[in-house]
Write an enzyme that holds these catalytic residues in place. Structure first.
Site, PDB file in Angstrom:
ATOM      1  N   TYR A  16      45.177  55.219  59.358  1.00  0.00           N
ATOM      2  CA  TYR A  16      45.165  53.888  59.971  1.00  0.00           C
ATOM      3  C   TYR A  16      46.446  53.564  60.732  1.00  0.00           C
ATOM      4  CZ  TYR A  16      41.392  53.406  56.564  1.00  0.00           C
ATOM      5  OH  TYR A  16      40.246  53.590  55.829  1.00  0.00           O
ATOM      6  N   HIS A  21      44.617  47.132  63.921  1.00  0.00           N
ATOM      7  CA  HIS A  21      44.693  46.312  62.710  1.00  0.00           C
ATOM      8  C   HIS A  21      46.019  46.503  61.979  1.00  0.00           C
ATOM      9  CE1 HIS A  21      42.237  43.425  60.783  1.00  0.00           C
ATOM     10  NE2 HIS A  21      41.643  44.169  59.867  1.00  0.00           N
ATOM     11  N   PHE A  77      44.187  47.757  50.448  1.00  0.00           N
ATOM     12  CA  PHE A  77      43.585  47.673  51.768  1.00  0.00           C
ATOM     13  C   PHE A  77      43.604  46.218  52.224  1.00  0.00           C
ATOM     14  CE2 PHE A  77      42.321  51.906  50.641  1.00  0.00           C
ATOM     15  CZ  PHE A  77      42.373  52.568  51.862  1.00  0.00           C
ATOM     16  N   ASN A  79      41.602  43.828  52.851  1.00  0.00           N
ATOM     17  CA  ASN A  79      40.843  42.779  52.172  1.00  0.00           C
ATOM     18  C   ASN A  79      41.500  42.296  50.888  1.00  0.00           C
ATOM     19  OD1 ASN A  79      39.078  43.272  54.225  1.00  0.00           O
ATOM     20  ND2 ASN A  79      37.355  43.853  52.938  1.00  0.00           N
ATOM     21  N   ASP A 104      47.687  41.226  63.448  1.00  0.00           N
ATOM     22  CA  ASP A 104      46.971  41.339  64.714  1.00  0.00           C
ATOM     23  C   ASP A 104      46.158  40.081  64.961  1.00  0.00           C
ATOM     24  OD1 ASP A 104      45.582  42.695  62.339  1.00  0.00           O
ATOM     25  OD2 ASP A 104      43.882  42.287  63.651  1.00  0.00           O
ATOM     26  N   ASN A 125      40.582  39.020  57.413  1.00  0.00           N
ATOM     27  CA  ASN A 125      40.444  39.219  55.973  1.00  0.00           C
ATOM     28  C   ASN A 125      41.782  39.317  55.242  1.00  0.00           C
ATOM     29  OD1 ASN A 125      37.634  39.129  55.926  1.00  0.00           O
ATOM     30  ND2 ASN A 125      37.449  41.298  56.404  1.00  0.00           N
TER      31      ASN A 125
END
Length: 199
Positions: A16, A21, A77, A79, A104, A125
């Site tokens: 990632y 994000h 993560f 969330n 972001d 989230n």
């Protein structure tokens, strides 16, 4: 002396690292670089944390009145970002008013930046999780524009895709400018940071 918690929003791991994000992680990495601060993973905190000070207008500053600054990249993560933020805030006694979330923002074009305190999560989230765990939305946000997905591309796919190679030079400028904004926020307050960086 105030303790600040500056949390970059993103997902952990190399998969990632260059995603849109993860621009919050990129900004926190830049702040750590400026402060010559090294990330470590404190036991039970679910985050990588670099500790530094802010004094005399700079990160890494010295002095008896220097503020403590925790630069944070959650290992959860996106969330569940709030779990790490809540644990660190409770352990270090950080008031939500001294939490800064760098993230972001779809509703801002690349190159644009906005700072604010409070408000909703606008479908993000990571912000939603922080609000839930801190039981308030009254923390600062540094919103880094990434723009909207092209055509009919789904938002999630867009955010979890990498910045294109041709965007990297502009991205470096945006990340540096967002880091500048965080430093001004810490040293001179929200209004001054907004006046200088909101666009």
């Amino acid at each position: 002396m105030t303790t600040w918690l500056v949390v970059g929003l993103g997902n952990p791991g190399p998969t990632y690292a260059m995603n849109r994000h993860n621009v919050g992680f990129m900004v926190v990495d830049e702040l750590a670089r400026r402060a010559s601060a090294t990330f470590a993973a404190p036991r039970g905190m679910r985050a990588d944390v670099a500790t530094t000070r802010y004094a005399a207008g700079t990160l890494g500053g010295l002095g008896a009145d220097a503020d403590k600054v925790l630069l944070v990249k959650p290992r959860t993560f996106m969330n569940d970002t709030g779990a790490a933020v809540q644990k660190l805030s409770a352990f270090h006694g950080v008031d939500p008013a001294h939490v800064v979330a760098v993230h972001d923002e779809l509703d801002l074009d690349p190159g644009r930046l906005r700072l604010k305190v409070g408000g909703g999560d606008n479908g993000h989230n990571g912000l939603k999780s922080i609000r839930a765990h801190l039981r308030t939305g009254d923390f600062a946000r540094v919103r880094v524009g990434v723009g909207r997905p092209p055509g009919r591309m789904e938002v999630q796919a867009f955010l979890l895709s990498d910045f294109a190679a041709g965007q990297r030079a502009d991205l470096a400028v945006d990340v540096s400018r967002a880091a500048d904004a965080v430093e001004v926020l810490l040293g001179s307050g929200l209004v001054e940071a907004q006046n200088r960086f909101n666009c």
